[in-house]
Motif scaffolding. Structure first.
Motif, PDB file in Angstrom:
ATOM      1  N   ALA A  90       0.838  -1.210   0.000  1.00  0.00           N
ATOM      2  CA  ALA A  90       0.000   0.000   0.000  1.00  0.00           C
ATOM      3  C   ALA A  90       0.865   1.250   0.000  1.00  0.00           C
ATOM      4  O   ALA A  90       0.566   2.251  -0.681  1.00  0.00           O
ATOM      5  CB  ALA A  90      -0.943  -0.016   1.193  1.00  0.00           C
ATOM      6  N   LEU A  91       1.967   1.214   0.773  1.00  0.00           N
ATOM      7  CA  LEU A  91       2.858   2.372   0.809  1.00  0.00           C
ATOM      8  C   LEU A  91       3.558   2.573  -0.535  1.00  0.00           C
ATOM      9  O   LEU A  91       3.839   3.720  -0.948  1.00  0.00           O
ATOM     10  CB  LEU A  91       3.884   2.202   1.929  1.00  0.00           C
ATOM     11  CG  LEU A  91       3.322   2.297   3.354  1.00  0.00           C
ATOM     12  CD1 LEU A  91       4.421   2.005   4.389  1.00  0.00           C
ATOM     13  CD2 LEU A  91       2.725   3.672   3.611  1.00  0.00           C
ATOM     14  N   VAL A  92       3.873   1.461  -1.231  1.00  0.00           N
ATOM     15  CA  VAL A  92       4.476   1.589  -2.579  1.00  0.00           C
ATOM     16  C   VAL A  92       3.494   2.292  -3.523  1.00  0.00           C
ATOM     17  O   VAL A  92       3.875   3.187  -4.291  1.00  0.00           O
ATOM     18  CB  VAL A  92       4.871   0.211  -3.126  1.00  0.00           C
ATOM     19  CG1 VAL A  92       5.272   0.308  -4.601  1.00  0.00           C
ATOM     20  CG2 VAL A  92       6.001  -0.384  -2.305  1.00  0.00           C
ATOM     21  N   ARG A  93       2.231   1.887  -3.460  1.00  0.00           N
ATOM     22  CA  ARG A  93       1.214   2.557  -4.302  1.00  0.00           C
ATOM     23  C   ARG A  93       1.073   4.040  -3.915  1.00  0.00           C
ATOM     24  O   ARG A  93       0.933   4.908  -4.777  1.00  0.00           O
ATOM     25  CB  ARG A  93      -0.125   1.867  -4.125  1.00  0.00           C
ATOM     26  CG  ARG A  93      -0.159   0.406  -4.556  1.00  0.00           C
ATOM     27  CD  ARG A  93      -0.108   0.308  -6.085  1.00  0.00           C
ATOM     28  NE  ARG A  93      -0.175  -1.077  -6.504  1.00  0.00           N
ATOM     29  CZ  ARG A  93      -1.298  -1.746  -6.753  1.00  0.00           C
ATOM     30  NH1 ARG A  93      -2.459  -1.175  -6.554  1.00  0.00           N
ATOM     31  NH2 ARG A  93      -1.240  -3.001  -7.162  1.00  0.00           N
ATOM     32  N   LYS A  94       1.120   4.275  -2.607  1.00  0.00           N
ATOM     33  CA  LYS A  94       1.020   5.663  -2.156  1.00  0.00           C
ATOM     34  C   LYS A  94       2.149   6.498  -2.720  1.00  0.00           C
ATOM     35  O   LYS A  94       1.967   7.622  -3.189  1.00  0.00           O
ATOM     36  CB  LYS A  94       1.035   5.717  -0.631  1.00  0.00           C
ATOM     37  CG  LYS A  94       1.097   7.157  -0.096  1.00  0.00           C
ATOM     38  CD  LYS A  94       1.454   7.214   1.357  1.00  0.00           C
ATOM     39  CE  LYS A  94       1.682   8.666   1.764  1.00  0.00           C
ATOM     40  NZ  LYS A  94       2.142   8.767   3.160  1.00  0.00           N
ATOM     41  N   LYS A  95       3.394   5.948  -2.672  1.00  0.00           N
ATOM     42  CA  LYS A  95       4.560   6.685  -3.155  1.00  0.00           C
ATOM     43  C   LYS A  95       4.433   6.991  -4.652  1.00  0.00           C
ATOM     44  O   LYS A  95       4.788   8.074  -5.106  1.00  0.00           O
ATOM     45  CB  LYS A  95       5.816   5.887  -2.887  1.00  0.00           C
ATOM     46  CG  LYS A  95       7.092   6.622  -3.273  1.00  0.00           C
ATOM     47  CD  LYS A  95       8.313   5.812  -2.900  1.00  0.00           C
ATOM     48  CE  LYS A  95       9.599   6.591  -3.181  1.00  0.00           C
ATOM     49  NZ  LYS A  95       9.694   7.089  -4.560  1.00  0.00           N
ATOM     50  N   THR A  96       3.906   6.026  -5.389  1.00  0.00           N
ATOM     51  CA  THR A  96       3.732   6.249  -6.835  1.00  0.00           C
ATOM     52  C   THR A  96       2.802   7.432  -7.090  1.00  0.00           C
ATOM     53  O   THR A  96       3.103   8.334  -7.895  1.00  0.00           O
ATOM     54  CB  THR A  96       3.182   4.988  -7.509  1.00  0.00           C
ATOM     55  OG1 THR A  96       4.088   3.900  -7.298  1.00  0.00           O
ATOM     56  CG2 THR A  96       2.982   5.211  -9.001  1.00  0.00           C
ATOM     57  N   HIS A  97       1.676   7.454  -6.425  1.00  0.00           N
ATOM     58  CA  HIS A  97       0.721   8.558  -6.606  1.00  0.00           C
ATOM     59  C   HIS A  97       1.271   9.877  -6.060  1.00  0.00           C
ATOM     60  O   HIS A  97       0.998  10.943  -6.631  1.00  0.00           O
ATOM     61  CB  HIS A  97      -0.606   8.212  -5.913  1.00  0.00           C
ATOM     62  CG  HIS A  97      -1.389   7.171  -6.654  1.00  0.00           C
ATOM     63  ND1 HIS A  97      -1.995   7.383  -7.857  1.00  0.00           N
ATOM     64  CD2 HIS A  97      -1.656   5.866  -6.335  1.00  0.00           C
ATOM     65  CE1 HIS A  97      -2.623   6.301  -8.267  1.00  0.00           C
ATOM     66  NE2 HIS A  97      -2.413   5.329  -7.333  1.00  0.00           N
ATOM     67  N   THR A  98       2.046   9.774  -4.983  1.00  0.00           N
ATOM     68  CA  THR A  98       2.639  10.995  -4.407  1.00  0.00           C
ATOM     69  C   THR A  98       3.655  11.582  -5.372  1.00  0.00           C
ATOM     70  O   THR A  98       3.679  12.809  -5.594  1.00  0.00           O
ATOM     71  CB  THR A  98       3.309  10.689  -3.064  1.00  0.00           C
ATOM     72  OG1 THR A  98       2.320  10.162  -2.161  1.00  0.00           O
ATOM     73  CG2 THR A  98       3.925  11.927  -2.466  1.00  0.00           C
ATOM     74  N   ASP A  99       4.512  10.727  -5.932  1.00  0.00           N
ATOM     75  CA  ASP A  99       5.504  11.227  -6.903  1.00  0.00           C
ATOM     76  C   ASP A  99       4.820  11.831  -8.130  1.00  0.00           C
ATOM     77  O   ASP A  99       5.228  12.882  -8.644  1.00  0.00           O
ATOM     78  CB  ASP A  99       6.431  10.084  -7.329  1.00  0.00           C
ATOM     79  CG  ASP A  99       7.328   9.599  -6.198  1.00  0.00           C
ATOM     80  OD1 ASP A  99       7.486  10.358  -5.222  1.00  0.00           O
ATOM     81  OD2 ASP A  99       7.839   8.462  -6.288  1.00  0.00           O
ATOM     82  N   THR A 100       3.758  11.166  -8.585  1.00  0.00           N
ATOM     83  CA  THR A 100       3.024  11.707  -9.740  1.00  0.00           C
ATOM     84  C   THR A 100       2.402  13.053  -9.406  1.00  0.00           C
ATOM     85  O   THR A 100       2.399  13.993 -10.219  1.00  0.00           O
ATOM     86  CB  THR A 100       1.948  10.711 -10.193  1.00  0.00           C
ATOM     87  OG1 THR A 100       2.555   9.458 -10.498  1.00  0.00           O
ATOM     88  CG2 THR A 100       1.211  11.220 -11.414  1.00  0.00           C
ATOM     89  N   SER A 101       1.848  13.162  -8.210  1.00  0.00           N
ATOM     90  CA  SER A 101       1.218  14.425  -7.811  1.00  0.00           C
ATOM     91  C   SER A 101       2.243  15.552  -7.722  1.00  0.00           C
ATOM     92  O   SER A 101       1.938  16.718  -8.038  1.00  0.00           O
ATOM     93  CB  SER A 101       0.489  14.257  -6.481  1.00  0.00           C
ATOM     94  OG  SER A 101       1.413  14.016  -5.423  1.00  0.00           O
ATOM     95  N   VAL A 102       3.454  15.228  -7.274  1.00  0.00           N
ATOM     96  CA  VAL A 102       4.514  16.238  -7.210  1.00  0.00           C
ATOM     97  C   VAL A 102       4.850  16.738  -8.614  1.00  0.00           C
ATOM     98  O   VAL A 102       4.988  17.956  -8.867  1.00  0.00           O
ATOM     99  CB  VAL A 102       5.762  15.669  -6.503  1.00  0.00           C
ATOM    100  CG1 VAL A 102       6.935  16.648  -6.644  1.00  0.00           C
ATOM    101  CG2 VAL A 102       5.465  15.397  -5.036  1.00  0.00           C
ATOM    102  N   THR A 103       4.981  15.762  -9.543  1.00  0.00           N
ATOM    103  CA  THR A 103       5.270  16.151 -10.936  1.00  0.00           C
ATOM    104  C   THR A 103       4.129  16.983 -11.512  1.00  0.00           C
ATOM    105  O   THR A 103       4.346  18.005 -12.193  1.00  0.00           O
ATOM    106  CB  THR A 103       5.492  14.902 -11.791  1.00  0.00           C
ATOM    107  OG1 THR A 103       6.559  14.123 -11.231  1.00  0.00           O
ATOM    108  CG2 THR A 103       5.819  15.278 -13.224  1.00  0.00           C
ATOM    109  N   LEU A 104       2.896  16.543 -11.257  1.00  0.00           N
ATOM    110  CA  LEU A 104       1.729  17.278 -11.761  1.00  0.00           C
ATOM    111  C   LEU A 104       1.627  18.668 -11.131  1.00  0.00           C
ATOM    112  O   LEU A 104       1.186  19.623 -11.787  1.00  0.00           O
ATOM    113  CB  LEU A 104       0.453  16.480 -11.476  1.00  0.00           C
ATOM    114  CG  LEU A 104       0.287  15.202 -12.317  1.00  0.00           C
ATOM    115  CD1 LEU A 104      -0.943  14.426 -11.846  1.00  0.00           C
ATOM    116  CD2 LEU A 104       0.175  15.545 -13.792  1.00  0.00           C
ATOM    117  N   LYS A 105       2.047  18.775  -9.876  1.00  0.00           N
ATOM    118  CA  LYS A 105       2.010  20.090  -9.224  1.00  0.00           C
ATOM    119  C   LYS A 105       2.970  21.062  -9.911  1.00  0.00           C
ATOM    120  O   LYS A 105       2.635  22.235 -10.145  1.00  0.00           O
ATOM    121  CB  LYS A 105       2.350  19.950  -7.756  1.00  0.00           C
ATOM    122  CG  LYS A 105       2.245  21.269  -7.000  1.00  0.00           C
ATOM    123  CD  LYS A 105       2.546  21.071  -5.519  1.00  0.00           C
ATOM    124  CE  LYS A 105       2.407  22.410  -4.783  1.00  0.00           C
ATOM    125  NZ  LYS A 105       2.688  22.253  -3.338  1.00  0.00           N
TER     126      LYS A 105
END
Length: 255
Positions: A90-105
């Motif tokens: 679950a934390l791996v999935r979280k990190k993926t979405h977090t990294d994507t959100s940083v890029t999108l930001k």
């Protein structure tokens, strides 16, 4: 400078001269406004596309943040149930979405800057077009006034004022001649009357002289003119005689 360079310059100069002469201010200004209107449409479309892309990026960013929060909650749930392996996944999935959100930001920040720049350019272009429309009407009015003035000047330059003034001078001279002739006829008419009286007076003198000659031939003494009374005493005597003669006439009238 080579021959072809010189020839190219001459051709370009002649073309520029032809284009300059063919340019009609009203048509050129109208076409310029049409071009600016097309540019405005393109800018508006670009702004609309940028805003749409910005909205999509913002949606993806919010989704990734939401997904990252969701997987974080799942990781907590898995740990609470003692399933560390599931929590790790679950934390791996979280990190993926977090990294994507940083890029999108970061992408969203760039898009926001681009959209703001496009909006400013759009406002500036709309202001320029509005100003150009006002200037166009003013310039067209000035162009029409200049054309009208040029036509008037051309018309005036084509009028032979010297010939017209010469015609006026000829007519003035003719009128003066007519007035002089009329005055001369009047003087000649007066002269004729004088001549008639002179003839009468001359004829009267001839008749008197003829009577004198007849009297001399027949022996009749020439009547003598009474001397003019120059003495004051004679004048008084004549006046007394006249008075006495008048009294006698009155007495005879009373009889």
């Amino acid at each position: 400078m080579g021959l072809f360079d010189r020839l190219s310059r001459v051709v370009r100069a002649n073309l520029n001269d032809l284009v300059s002469k063919a340019e009609d201010p009203e048509k050129v200004l109208e076409q310029t406004l049409n071009d600016m209107g097309e540019d405005l449409i393109q800018v508006r479309q670009a702004v609309a596309r940028a805003i749409a892309e910005q909205k999509r990026t913002e949606q993806r960013y919010n989704q990734d943040l939401s997904e990252a929060n969701k997987w974080e909650q799942r990781a907590k749930l898995a740990l609470s149930q003692g399933d560390e392996s599931l929590a790790r996944e679950a934390l791996v999935r979280k990190k993926t979405h977090t990294d994507t959100s940083v890029t999108l930001k970061q992408q969203l920040e760039q898009q926001n800057s681009q959209v703001n720049t496009l909006k400013r350019n759009l406002i500036a272009l709309e202001s320029k077009i509005s100003e150009a429309k006002t200037k166009k009407n003013m310039l067209i009015a000035r162009s029409k006034a200049a054309k009208a003035n040029a036509e008037i000047q051309q018309t005036l330059s084509g009028v032979d004022t010297s010939g017209s003034m010469a015609a006026f001078e000829r007519m003035e001279s003719k009128v003066l001649d007519m007035e002089a002739r009329s005055q001369a006829f009047g003087e000649l008419s007066d002269t004729g009357i004088e001549e008639q009286f002179a003839k009468l007076e001359s004829a009267s003198g001839v008749d008197d002289e003829l009577a004198m000659l007849k009297a001399q031939i027949s022996g009749i003494p020439e009547p003598k003119k009474l001397p003019e009374a120059s003495d004051p005493q004679l004048s008084r005597k004549d006046s007394a005689v006249d008075t006495e003669l008048e009294d006698l006439r009155k007495q005879l009238d009373n009889l």
